[in-house]
Structures are given as C-alpha cells and as structure tokens.
Design a protein around this motif. Structure first.
Motif, PDB file in Angstrom:
ATOM      1  N   TYR A 210       0.834  -1.193   0.000  1.00  0.00           N
ATOM      2  CA  TYR A 210       0.000   0.000   0.000  1.00  0.00           C
ATOM      3  C   TYR A 210       0.874   1.250   0.000  1.00  0.00           C
ATOM      4  O   TYR A 210       1.598   1.520   0.960  1.00  0.00           O
ATOM      5  CB  TYR A 210      -0.904  -0.004   1.235  1.00  0.00           C
ATOM      6  N   LYS A 211       0.808   2.027  -1.077  1.00  0.00           N
ATOM      7  CA  LYS A 211       1.668   3.196  -1.226  1.00  0.00           C
ATOM      8  C   LYS A 211       0.897   4.496  -1.434  1.00  0.00           C
ATOM      9  O   LYS A 211       1.393   5.569  -1.119  1.00  0.00           O
ATOM     10  CB  LYS A 211       2.627   2.982  -2.411  1.00  0.00           C
ATOM     11  N   THR A 212      -0.311   4.398  -2.016  1.00  0.00           N
ATOM     12  CA  THR A 212      -1.128   5.591  -2.250  1.00  0.00           C
ATOM     13  C   THR A 212      -2.553   5.337  -1.786  1.00  0.00           C
ATOM     14  O   THR A 212      -3.052   4.206  -1.853  1.00  0.00           O
ATOM     15  CB  THR A 212      -1.150   5.970  -3.745  1.00  0.00           C
ATOM     16  N   ASN A 213      -3.214   6.403  -1.312  1.00  0.00           N
ATOM     17  CA  ASN A 213      -4.590   6.238  -0.843  1.00  0.00           C
ATOM     18  C   ASN A 213      -5.565   6.253  -2.018  1.00  0.00           C
ATOM     19  O   ASN A 213      -5.156   6.286  -3.188  1.00  0.00           O
ATOM     20  CB  ASN A 213      -4.940   7.304   0.198  1.00  0.00           C
ATOM     21  N   SER A 214      -6.859   6.268  -1.719  1.00  0.00           N
ATOM     22  CA  SER A 214      -7.870   6.180  -2.765  1.00  0.00           C
ATOM     23  C   SER A 214      -7.877   7.387  -3.686  1.00  0.00           C
ATOM     24  O   SER A 214      -8.452   7.342  -4.774  1.00  0.00           O
ATOM     25  CB  SER A 214      -9.260   6.008  -2.139  1.00  0.00           C
ATOM     26  N   PHE A 215      -7.229   8.481  -3.268  1.00  0.00           N
ATOM     27  CA  PHE A 215      -7.136   9.675  -4.105  1.00  0.00           C
ATOM     28  C   PHE A 215      -5.825   9.719  -4.884  1.00  0.00           C
ATOM     29  O   PHE A 215      -5.527  10.715  -5.549  1.00  0.00           O
ATOM     30  CB  PHE A 215      -7.274  10.936  -3.252  1.00  0.00           C
ATOM     31  N   GLY A 216      -5.021   8.664  -4.749  1.00  0.00           N
ATOM     32  CA  GLY A 216      -3.747   8.618  -5.445  1.00  0.00           C
ATOM     33  C   GLY A 216      -2.636   9.387  -4.752  1.00  0.00           C
ATOM     34  O   GLY A 216      -1.557   9.585  -5.335  1.00  0.00           O
ATOM     35  N   VAL A 217      -2.877   9.809  -3.519  1.00  0.00           N
ATOM     36  CA  VAL A 217      -1.880  10.577  -2.772  1.00  0.00           C
ATOM     37  C   VAL A 217      -0.969   9.611  -2.011  1.00  0.00           C
ATOM     38  O   VAL A 217      -1.445   8.683  -1.348  1.00  0.00           O
ATOM     39  CB  VAL A 217      -2.570  11.536  -1.788  1.00  0.00           C
ATOM     40  N   PRO A 218       0.360   9.795  -2.100  1.00  0.00           N
ATOM     41  CA  PRO A 218       1.268   8.913  -1.371  1.00  0.00           C
ATOM     42  C   PRO A 218       0.989   8.924   0.133  1.00  0.00           C
ATOM     43  O   PRO A 218       0.692   9.972   0.718  1.00  0.00           O
ATOM     44  CB  PRO A 218       2.656   9.503  -1.667  1.00  0.00           C
ATOM     45  N   THR A 219       1.043   7.752   0.744  1.00  0.00           N
ATOM     46  CA  THR A 219       0.769   7.630   2.176  1.00  0.00           C
ATOM     47  C   THR A 219       1.645   6.538   2.777  1.00  0.00           C
ATOM     48  O   THR A 219       2.022   5.587   2.087  1.00  0.00           O
ATOM     49  CB  THR A 219      -0.709   7.295   2.431  1.00  0.00           C
ATOM     50  N   ARG A 220       1.947   6.691   4.044  1.00  0.00           N
ATOM     51  CA  ARG A 220       2.689   5.668   4.786  1.00  0.00           C
ATOM     52  C   ARG A 220       1.792   4.995   5.834  1.00  0.00           C
ATOM     53  O   ARG A 220       2.292   4.367   6.765  1.00  0.00           O
ATOM     54  CB  ARG A 220       3.909   6.295   5.470  1.00  0.00           C
ATOM     55  N   ALA A 221       0.484   5.146   5.665  1.00  0.00           N
ATOM     56  CA  ALA A 221      -0.448   4.646   6.670  1.00  0.00           C
ATOM     57  C   ALA A 221      -0.248   3.162   6.946  1.00  0.00           C
ATOM     58  O   ALA A 221      -0.228   2.733   8.103  1.00  0.00           O
ATOM     59  CB  ALA A 221      -1.883   4.908   6.212  1.00  0.00           C
ATOM     60  N   TYR A 222      -0.113   2.365   5.914  1.00  0.00           N
ATOM     61  CA  TYR A 222       0.078   0.924   6.078  1.00  0.00           C
ATOM     62  C   TYR A 222       1.413   0.474   5.506  1.00  0.00           C
ATOM     63  O   TYR A 222       1.550  -0.658   5.048  1.00  0.00           O
ATOM     64  CB  TYR A 222      -1.058   0.162   5.382  1.00  0.00           C
ATOM     65  N   PHE A 223       2.381   1.357   5.515  1.00  0.00           N
ATOM     66  CA  PHE A 223       3.695   1.014   4.974  1.00  0.00           C
ATOM     67  C   PHE A 223       4.255  -0.230   5.656  1.00  0.00           C
ATOM     68  O   PHE A 223       4.765  -1.136   5.006  1.00  0.00           O
ATOM     69  CB  PHE A 223       4.655   2.198   5.149  1.00  0.00           C
ATOM     70  N   LYS A 224       4.120  -0.286   6.971  1.00  0.00           N
ATOM     71  CA  LYS A 224       4.637  -1.430   7.727  1.00  0.00           C
ATOM     72  C   LYS A 224       3.482  -2.282   8.230  1.00  0.00           C
ATOM     73  O   LYS A 224       2.422  -1.773   8.598  1.00  0.00           O
ATOM     74  CB  LYS A 224       5.486  -0.937   8.898  1.00  0.00           C
TER      75      LYS A 224
END
Length: 494
Positions: free
Chosen positions: A372-386
């Motif tokens: 998981y690298k980007t959210n539903s809007f296509g914005v990069p996120t680290r929310a579930y990186f690990k």
C-alpha cells in the motif's frame, strides 16, 4: 416488574424458596485480550495427495507428515507447511489444497554432463536447496554420471521435481512435479558451499527451469474460508489474476461490518527491474511480498517462513519489529547476488519486504511492508507502509470490541445523568468513555499505544440522534512505532 437490580438468568417472578446465585464472567478478564489468528496454507497438491480440493483441513501443530499425506510428497502444499511449522511451532494451522490447472504446463530444465571422470569423488547437487549427493568413480562417462544423478534425484520423493525418463545420453531432463508457473522458480545448482567441487574431469551445465504456465484459480479456495476470522494466508501464487482476488477478498473482510482482519504473505523472484515493476503494480494493505535474492529455495518457502515468524511475534505483540528474526533452515544466497543497502531501500519504497544476512549464513527479516503506497485519491501515504501499523490498529479495534461486547452485551442505554438504580444493567456514553480511556491506559502500559492524554482530548463518544439505541464513537489512538533507525552525527575534536 422492574427492580433495582436486573439479573440475566434469575426470573423476576420466582416464588419457590431458595438461594439463586448466577455467575457472570463478563468482568473476569483483565489486561489486554489475546488476538486469535489462524494460519491458512494454500497450495497445489499432487495426484498422490489425499486432500479434497478446496476443503479446509485443520492440522495439529507441527504434524508435517499429515500435510505430506494431504498434498503428496514433494507438493507445494507440503513444502509451505514444512517451513511454516518450523517458523511457528505454536500456530493454529489450516491447509486447503488445489489441483494443478488442467491446462497448465510443467516447467522443465536439464543437466548436461561432461566426462569422463579423471578422479573419484562426490557431486554435491542442490535441488530447491536440498542436497543430493552423487558418487562418481574414476572413469565414469558422462552418460553413466547422468544416469546416477537421475537415480539419486528420483530416490528422494520430497523433491519438487524429478527425472521422469531415464537418460540414455549425457543429458537428463528435469520436470517439475506440478504444472504451473511455480516450477519456473525451482533452483538446481551444484557445489554451492566453500570446499565443494566437482570431481576432476566432470562438468555440469544446468539449464534453468522454465516454461511452466498456468496457475490454479484461488477463487474457490477463498470461498471455502469465507467465514474465517483473522487469517494469515500463505499463497504460492503471485500472478495478478489471483492476487487481485486475494486483495479484494481481504479488503472486504477488513471493513467494519465483518472485521475479519486478514493478511497474505507471498514470495517472488526476479531481477531488480522485475521486482520494481511488480511492486509498482500492487497497492494493498493486505499483502506482503517477500523477494527472493538468488536463493536456492523456492520463494513460497521463504514467504512461508516469514509468515510463520510474523504470526508468532505478531500474536504476542503486534507493534514489535520483526527485525532480526531468523528464518529457520533457509540458506542464505551467495554474497554476490544479495541486494545491497540502496537496492533494499528502493524495494521497500515499492512496497516489497526485505531480508538480510549475518556472517554465519543466517537469513533474517529486515522489514515487512505491505504494497500500500497511495490512498484512494492517489496521494502517497505511509499509513500501512509497515505491517505493524495494520496489526496494531486492528489490535486496538479488537480490544475495544471485546471490551464492549463482554462488559455490556445485553445492557440498556440511557443518557448521562439519568437517575436509575445502581443495579440496573444500563450504560451511558460517559461510562463507555471511562471504559475506553481505561482500555487505552492498559494498552499504553502494554506498549501498544502512546500519548493517552491526547487520546482523551480527542475521544468522542455520544448517543446517536438518528437512532436512540446506538452510541457513536471516534477514537484516535497514537500507535507505538518501531525503533528502526538511529541517526547521529559525530563531530570529533582533535
């Protein structure tokens, strides 16, 4: 009629003399609840396997022999089980088998032997990391040596490939036992370790396994485990068709209406460019991909070992790093093919997990990520990186749910300030708030979350306006992080 104390089991109209005392265990448990996870192994079975396709079978911990019977000796199913059992000897395992795709093609390879042998000796051949030793007598021709290699390979039914046709020349044809893409990842090599050499005069030229096509459909297997909660799935298939189905199924499970939090582990092999391309095409918090770095063993065996270790530690502490956990029995690849630090750093950015190796040849987990690298809007996120972020957040949700479900399973609901008898089974928003803060303190003490004072400020619990039988709540727990990096500067003075 209503009384000042309400009982669950004692009727209000009993008139027969006696002492009626019910026992209520809703407040018996203290501390943080253990979170149950079932490890499910998916894999192909051979025709000799006794398993019924797409029927889950629970197996006692560590009983590899039973899985061998279900999948057949040398099956993908048996291979995955062997590694997972070694990594997590305390897990709760279920296996579910698939037949090979009827239209699939088995991978093939070959070994060409050049002789004659100038001296006697021993060939150290490795098939999927398993040592096969072949004796060589001075004067043996290439044809004789090839025949002896074929005999020794076929003598071990636990190997994932065989030599179905006895060689009549100095070339022996290797054939994967399973149809499908998995056979392409079977490694065959000789003289891997220091000190191992071919007898003088003997040359082996190995053609890598290739040509395997067609994977089973994971759909019927997912349907067979539809009602299972909190799955750690080990899948040998990483083709897009199957992975998309796993991602969609697990996303549905993760939602608030099911809360069957599940996660899949899989392994792949390939060049750096191939791995980057694969990672770029995936974006799910519900799968972790472990690359194989030129290792002798198949990628699904590596993934099974990682999954076993993560489930073992994650069940005890979902927030603790997996760094340094040793994959038991998995040999390290040659130093020349290991990814360097910049390469591993880039692979992590593409959502692929990484391994590292110590001087003793142990294979260890470095970091387990999701794709998981980007959210539903296509914005990069680290929310579930690990993986820890996902598992820790789910642990908070699970503990909160258990608290409410066990303490107030059949309570009435009233506004704060309502004047009711202390023995009445009534709960109010303020009571739920106190309970939630108490849970947060417990989780803080257990090292799951931090900064509870800020948590209290943002915690929102109130009675629904639209439904008087409903309480709405919003909580923002600050998950404990992992100590991955120590950065410092040394400014010395002469």
């Amino acid at each position: 009629m209503a009384d000042n104390v309400s009982f669950r089991e004692i009727p209000a109209d009993v008139v027969v003399p006696g002492q009626y005392i019910e026992i209520d265990g809703s407040r018996a448990d203290s501390g943080t609840p253990p979170i149950p996870r079932k490890i499910i192994i998916m894999g192909q079975k051979l025709a000799t396997g006794a398993a019924v396709t797409a029927v889950p079978t629970e197996v006692p911990v560590g009983t590899v022999d039973q899985v061998v019977q279900l999948g057949g000796r040398g099956s993908v199913l048996a291979q995955i089980a062997a590694e997972a059992f070694k990594a997590n000897p305390y897990g709760k395992f279920t296996v579910i088998a698939s037949d090979d795709l009827a239209a699939g093609v088995a991978a093939t390879g070959s070994i060409v032997v050049t002789g004659p042998a100038v001296e006697s000796g021993t060939i150290s051949l490795y098939v999927d990391g398993t040592l096969v030793q072949i004796g060589v007598t001075k004067g043996d021709t290439g044809i004789q040596i090839a025949a002896n290699i074929a005999t020794q390979i076929n003598a071990n039914p636990d190997l994932p490939l065989s030599v179905p046709v006895a060689p009549t020349t100095a070339t022996l044809a290797l054939v994967a036992k399973h149809k499908g893409e998995c056979g392409n990842d079977l490694d065959v090599r000789d003289s891997f370790y220091l000190g191992q050499t071919l007898p003088s005069g003997v040359i082996l030229v190995t053609t890598a396994m290739a040509g395997g096509t067609g994977n089973p459909d994971v759909g019927p297997l997912l349907a067979a485990i539809k009602g299972d909660d909190r799955i750690v799935l080990i899948s040998p298939w990483t083709d897009s068709s199957n992975v998309v189905k796993i991602e969609a199924d697990f996303a549905d499970r993760y939602g608030p209406m099911k809360q069957q939090e599940s996660h899949c582990f899989a392994g792949i092999s390939g060049t750096y460019a191939t791995l980057v391309t694969y990672g770029s095409g995936r974006n799910s918090p519900h799968i972790s991909i472990v690359p194989r770095e030129g290792n002798m063993v198949s990628p699904w065996r590596i993934a099974a070992s990682v999954a076993g270790l993560c489930s073992l530690r994650g069940s005890a502490d979902p927030a603790r790093p997996f760094f340094g956990m040793v994959l038991p029995g998995i040999p390290a690849p040659a130093e020349s093919v290991r990814f360097d630090q910049p390469t591993r750093n880039n692979l992590l950015k593409y959502g692929l997990s990484t391994l590292r190796y110590d001087a003793g040849g142990n294979v260890m987990i470095e970091m387990v990520t999701t794709t998981y690298k980007t959210n539903s809007f296509g914005v990069p996120t680290r929310a579930y990186f690990k993986l820890q972020s996902k598992w820790t957040a789910d642990y908070f949700r699970y503990a909160w749910k258990v608290l409410i479900a066990t303490r107030y399973p059949d309570f009435k609901l009233a506004d704060d300030g309502t004047n009711f008898a202390p023995g009445q089974p009534i709960v109010t928003p303020s009571v739920l708030r106190i309970e939630t803060i108490g849970l947060a303190r417990t989780l803080e003490y257990a090292g799951i979350i931090e900064n509870v004072d800020e948590f209290k400020k943002t915690l929102l619990i109130l009675r629904s306006i639209a439904n008087p039988n409903q309480v709405n709540a919003v909580a923002s727990p600050n998950l404990v992080n992992q100590f991955d990096i120590f950065a410092a500067a040394v400014k010395f003075i002469n």
